[in-house]
Write a protein that holds these residues in place. Sequence first.
Motif, PDB file in Angstrom:
ATOM      1  N   GLY A 441      25.229  29.483  42.744  1.00  0.00           N
ATOM      2  CA  GLY A 441      25.903  30.667  42.227  1.00  0.00           C
ATOM      3  C   GLY A 441      25.027  31.891  42.140  1.00  0.00           C
ATOM      4  O   GLY A 441      25.413  32.877  41.515  1.00  0.00           O
ATOM      5  N   THR A 442      23.861  31.872  42.783  1.00  0.00           N
ATOM      6  CA  THR A 442      22.976  33.042  42.773  1.00  0.00           C
ATOM      7  C   THR A 442      23.113  33.815  44.071  1.00  0.00           C
ATOM      8  O   THR A 442      23.479  33.271  45.118  1.00  0.00           O
ATOM      9  CB  THR A 442      21.499  32.638  42.579  1.00  0.00           C
ATOM     10  N   VAL A 443      22.787  35.109  43.985  1.00  0.00           N
ATOM     11  CA  VAL A 443      22.678  35.976  45.164  1.00  0.00           C
ATOM     12  C   VAL A 443      21.276  36.560  45.132  1.00  0.00           C
ATOM     13  O   VAL A 443      20.867  37.155  44.132  1.00  0.00           O
ATOM     14  CB  VAL A 443      23.729  37.102  45.145  1.00  0.00           C
ATOM     15  N   LEU A 459      20.314  37.667  41.460  1.00  0.00           N
ATOM     16  CA  LEU A 459      21.507  37.817  40.631  1.00  0.00           C
ATOM     17  C   LEU A 459      22.134  36.444  40.430  1.00  0.00           C
ATOM     18  O   LEU A 459      22.335  35.697  41.388  1.00  0.00           O
ATOM     19  CB  LEU A 459      22.501  38.747  41.339  1.00  0.00           C
ATOM     20  N   SER A 460      22.444  36.105  39.183  1.00  0.00           N
ATOM     21  CA  SER A 460      23.094  34.838  38.876  1.00  0.00           C
ATOM     22  C   SER A 460      24.503  35.098  38.353  1.00  0.00           C
ATOM     23  O   SER A 460      24.705  35.954  37.488  1.00  0.00           O
ATOM     24  CB  SER A 460      22.292  34.043  37.842  1.00  0.00           C
ATOM     25  N   THR A 461      25.463  34.343  38.886  1.00  0.00           N
ATOM     26  CA  THR A 461      26.852  34.471  38.438  1.00  0.00           C
ATOM     27  C   THR A 461      27.245  33.364  37.466  1.00  0.00           C
ATOM     28  O   THR A 461      28.354  33.372  36.929  1.00  0.00           O
ATOM     29  CB  THR A 461      27.812  34.441  39.637  1.00  0.00           C
ATOM     30  N   ALA A 462      26.351  32.392  37.229  1.00  0.00           N
ATOM     31  CA  ALA A 462      26.707  31.235  36.406  1.00  0.00           C
ATOM     32  C   ALA A 462      26.998  31.622  34.959  1.00  0.00           C
ATOM     33  O   ALA A 462      27.783  30.947  34.283  1.00  0.00           O
ATOM     34  CB  ALA A 462      25.585  30.201  36.460  1.00  0.00           C
ATOM     35  N   GLY A 463      26.376  32.708  34.466  1.00  0.00           N
ATOM     36  CA  GLY A 463      26.559  33.089  33.070  1.00  0.00           C
ATOM     37  C   GLY A 463      27.976  33.499  32.721  1.00  0.00           C
ATOM     38  O   GLY A 463      28.355  33.489  31.546  1.00  0.00           O
ATOM     39  N   GLU A 564      34.797  32.948  26.920  1.00  0.00           N
ATOM     40  CA  GLU A 564      35.704  33.787  26.147  1.00  0.00           C
ATOM     41  C   GLU A 564      34.970  34.727  25.206  1.00  0.00           C
ATOM     42  O   GLU A 564      35.603  35.551  24.552  1.00  0.00           O
ATOM     43  CB  GLU A 564      36.669  32.893  25.347  1.00  0.00           C
ATOM     44  N   GLU A 565      33.655  34.594  25.122  1.00  0.00           N
ATOM     45  CA  GLU A 565      32.877  35.487  24.262  1.00  0.00           C
ATOM     46  C   GLU A 565      32.073  36.448  25.128  1.00  0.00           C
ATOM     47  O   GLU A 565      31.863  36.188  26.327  1.00  0.00           O
ATOM     48  CB  GLU A 565      31.944  34.690  23.354  1.00  0.00           C
ATOM     49  N   PRO A 566      31.622  37.583  24.559  1.00  0.00           N
ATOM     50  CA  PRO A 566      30.789  38.525  25.329  1.00  0.00           C
ATOM     51  C   PRO A 566      29.506  37.854  25.824  1.00  0.00           C
ATOM     52  O   PRO A 566      28.937  36.999  25.151  1.00  0.00           O
ATOM     53  CB  PRO A 566      30.496  39.647  24.324  1.00  0.00           C
ATOM     54  N   VAL A 567      29.078  38.259  27.013  1.00  0.00           N
ATOM     55  CA  VAL A 567      27.870  37.707  27.641  1.00  0.00           C
ATOM     56  C   VAL A 567      26.864  38.830  27.808  1.00  0.00           C
ATOM     57  O   VAL A 567      27.216  39.950  28.201  1.00  0.00           O
ATOM     58  CB  VAL A 567      28.206  37.082  29.013  1.00  0.00           C
ATOM     59  N   LEU A 568      25.605  38.543  27.482  1.00  0.00           N
ATOM     60  CA  LEU A 568      24.538  39.537  27.651  1.00  0.00           C
ATOM     61  C   LEU A 568      24.019  39.466  29.083  1.00  0.00           C
ATOM     62  O   LEU A 568      23.472  38.439  29.500  1.00  0.00           O
ATOM     63  CB  LEU A 568      23.408  39.275  26.655  1.00  0.00           C
ATOM     64  N   PHE A 569      24.200  40.544  29.821  1.00  0.00           N
ATOM     65  CA  PHE A 569      23.741  40.610  31.202  1.00  0.00           C
ATOM     66  C   PHE A 569      22.476  41.458  31.277  1.00  0.00           C
ATOM     67  O   PHE A 569      22.435  42.558  30.721  1.00  0.00           O
ATOM     68  CB  PHE A 569      24.824  41.209  32.104  1.00  0.00           C
ATOM     69  N   PRO A 575      28.786  42.020  36.213  1.00  0.00           N
ATOM     70  CA  PRO A 575      30.219  41.911  36.504  1.00  0.00           C
ATOM     71  C   PRO A 575      31.066  42.641  35.466  1.00  0.00           C
ATOM     72  O   PRO A 575      30.792  42.560  34.266  1.00  0.00           O
ATOM     73  CB  PRO A 575      30.463  40.400  36.466  1.00  0.00           C
ATOM     74  N   PHE A 576      32.085  43.335  35.940  1.00  0.00           N
ATOM     75  CA  PHE A 576      33.007  44.000  35.020  1.00  0.00           C
ATOM     76  C   PHE A 576      34.457  43.605  35.300  1.00  0.00           C
ATOM     77  O   PHE A 576      35.352  43.961  34.537  1.00  0.00           O
ATOM     78  CB  PHE A 576      32.855  45.524  35.096  1.00  0.00           C
ATOM     79  N   ALA A 577      34.702  42.873  36.379  1.00  0.00           N
ATOM     80  CA  ALA A 577      36.057  42.417  36.689  1.00  0.00           C
ATOM     81  C   ALA A 577      35.970  41.088  37.428  1.00  0.00           C
ATOM     82  O   ALA A 577      35.033  40.839  38.197  1.00  0.00           O
ATOM     83  CB  ALA A 577      36.805  43.446  37.529  1.00  0.00           C
TER      84      ALA A 577
END
Length: 1008
Positions: A441-443, A459-463, A564-569, A575-577
């Motif tokens: 799931g990384t780029v 960049l990791s998308t797993a979070g 379902e909770e906010p994630v610290l990026f 990601p915003f959408a």
Amino acid sequence: MKRFRRHGHESQRDKHKQDLYQFNKTVEHGFPHQPSALGFSPSLQLLAIGTRLGAIKLYGTPGVEFMGLHDENAAVTQVHFLPKQVEMVTLLDDNSLHMWTLRAHNGISELLEIGRFTLSGPPGAPPSVTRVTAVLAHSSGELLLLGTEGGHVFVVEVPGFRELEENNISVENVQNRIPEDYVGRRNLECVEALHENPLNPRQVLIGYSRGLMVLWDLDRQRPIQHFLGTQQLESVWWMEDGVNILSSHSDGSYCQWTVTGEDPQTEPENQEMPYVNTSLSKVMSFILSSPSPPFLIFSGGMPRASYGDRHCISVIHSKTHEALDFTSRIIDFFVIREGENHRGEPSALVVLVEEELVVVDLQSEGWPVIQTPYLVPLHCSAITCSHHVSSIPLKLWERVQAAGALQNTHYSRKPWPIIGGQNLAPDPPQRDLLLTGHEDGTVRFWDASGVCLYPMYKLSTAGVFLTDADPNDNMNQGSEGEWPPFRKVGCFDPYSDDPRLGIQKIHLCKYSGYLTVAGTAGQILIMELNDEAAEQMVEATVVDLLHGQEGFRWKGQARLDVREEPVLFPPGFQPFALVQCQPPAVVTAIALHSEWKLVAFGTSHGFGFYDYHQKNNIMVKCTLNPSDQMAMEGPLSRVKSIKKSLRQSFRRIRRSRVSMRKHHTTNAAKLQEINARLEAEALQEMELAPVQRKIEARSSDDSFTGLVRTLYFADTFVSDSSHSTPSLWAGTNGGAVFAYVLRVPSLERRAEDPVVAHAAKEIQLMHRAPVVGLVVLDGKGAPLPEPLEVAHDLSRSPEMHGSHHLLVVSEEQFKLFTLPKVSSKSKLKLTAVDGSRVRRVGVAWFGSRTDEQLESSLVVLTNQGELHVISLPSIKMMVHYPCIRREDVSGIASCVFTKYGQGFYLMSPSEFERFSLSTRWVVEPRCLVEAPLQMRLKNPSSPVHRDQPDGVPTEHRNFKKESEGYGVLQEIQKSLEGDQTTFLENNLKTKPKGNMLSNGGDFFSVPN
């Protein structure tokens, strides 16, 4: 006259092709596949890696790279540089030796093979007599000592590979001078190690596998001293004082022996077993300037019961002791030293493991890892897709660099220590990015501007999703009080927390900084670049691609659960959408239009597009064929279906064989009828033009006909010829093309008014071949510019007065349609006598070295591994070149083209091969390596046997115990005991029930 004019026209056309097109494989990026040997030249400052496939690769300062390939299909087992020369010797597992040199030509060095040699034993001798197991490149630069499996040592003159039989050392000569009781109870076996006296090059230490070591005088052809070891020998290290020798053994111990001249030495001065009890495969020790304690470095030796499966190198210096735990098997290692003649303090430990190269800074506190500028393991997680972006604007480049720098704070600040050669390549004319998607799931963002593929940002998308990974699980830290004191090093990590995270498609807009990433489970993330960390919640928009279709039941994987909770990026792309396709099948195509703020996506079930400005879905089109049940099954279900169909096929074959026995006469008549029909069809095929073949229509019942292969946004004429409108084009696996007209609100009303889409055109290719590419050409026949490219004054505005054309690229032909009527204008069928199919297609711009004018062309890769360049808008075949082996299916599938006629493909899981079709844009190494000054000034007529190298006295050293190296092992043992005492105290406090065992002064804890 007509014939002559045509000939002149043809020659002019050929000259034009030569000015524009030229195929070259230019450089290999990444980490060599299946490395098997490591070498280093301190004088040249060059690193060499040999592979199991027979390749040899040299690296120096960033940009200095050489590659050679042995003709034999054999693994490279050893690599040795001739001291202070530009020659190198490789040993292959077929027992052949090869001489290589770096020869300058037109100011550029080239790696050339200049000789090969295989030892030949006496007639009737078994192969073990000449099977080479150890190689010593003598410091004179004129001799090779070759130890063999039979225990003999052959002396060979180089570079001519002439065997000096009178100087050979036979195993009989050695055995005759050893005490009878020692010889009687053990066979010497193979030569395990050869080492030269660092102070007297006429003395060589021969180490035999069974434990015997012999100090041999090359001039007098006799032994000086025997060291009667009793454990199987693994390696030998002669310390630079010339007095102390270290040997490592298969029982996990290392011994210190002293060169006294008294023969024999039956017991070592000191014997230590750091951990107990796997084989200690290699040991090194370095004496530092007083009062600094020495360095001890060794590989292996881990406690077999607890850590026998770990790949470790232990480093001990004073009270600092670390077991560096690598992620794959250790091939070899060496130490880089500072000072004159490279005899100063150790500065870096260079370790080659199976999947990466790791360099450890030995001078900075904590011994951090130095980031590698090349040889980066591209496959730290398996590569699943690639995306190339040319000519990155400076502002975006600097922002990505800054985000990446924040991720690299754990690396050493020391510069790269391997600095051999001169990089003569010109600075890259532009900044290029290569983005790779990975299974975890990384780029990863790579600087692909020059010869070195340098990592910039990850960049990791797993979070965004809930996975099985434990955020508190830090593999890099050992538990407190653990012995040995492990520290994880290296970045190779092939394991994925969830295979659904795998990245399948990437699209980056270099002008706006928007990034779209699509995955294996139908997830599409839209991201923007942010220079600051941000905590935000990512809401998913679920899109049903079946769109009310009845009778379909998804049997594949479940979708990923969104947090379902906010994630610290962290700073970087955030990601915003999120768009989630239902069913959650693999995303097969995406397109991003950052000016209209739209994202199109497609799977095996259909396609849709999403307005990421207003965060709502606009339209969905289901392309699923009612008979296409395969598209409703996930990867696991499909494997089961294939197995089931194979079983059914074999059953049918068995039934047919039985029926053939029963109805032999009837089937014989039918067979004749079938053969006659095939002959008639073959004759009909022969009547076609020799450069084309007949294209057969495919059945609409073929599997995955609804799979979306390509998506394309275009501002062109769809409804009428007087008004251009935004549009979306989609091509499917069944040869269908769908066109939708979009109504995008003006900039002032963009936030309030919705984007509206309605179907406008539909094309069905007669032969139903999969559509792999769509391109709209403007009134001058040029491809439409990228979104925002004109707004940034980087491209001319498209010609909107002439007629636009749609180029549809299927697997079998290229067809040009006029717009808006969508009537066929011209076509080019792919020559495919051997079954060629288009696999990859891209638009590229070509120019000559002298002319600034650029021409657009279509670049195509087929399933035969051939590259074709096709002119636009005339769609005529210009040139074609063989590039990839047709059997290399994964290499063909991984190919990605650049905007200016270059390309990349995976030649192995860890390496990209870079190629160029352009005469104007070529990225390749241009470097020069010169021999050290003292070797260039050396008299070429010097005798083969020099008494001593420069600066070394001719008389034999009077070796004494009181030398500066004596007692080195005692100091190391003291630090070991101190570390272990602390370890025992901690364990007595925390684990009072553990049993304490002692073995030769070394303690370890065994839990109940």
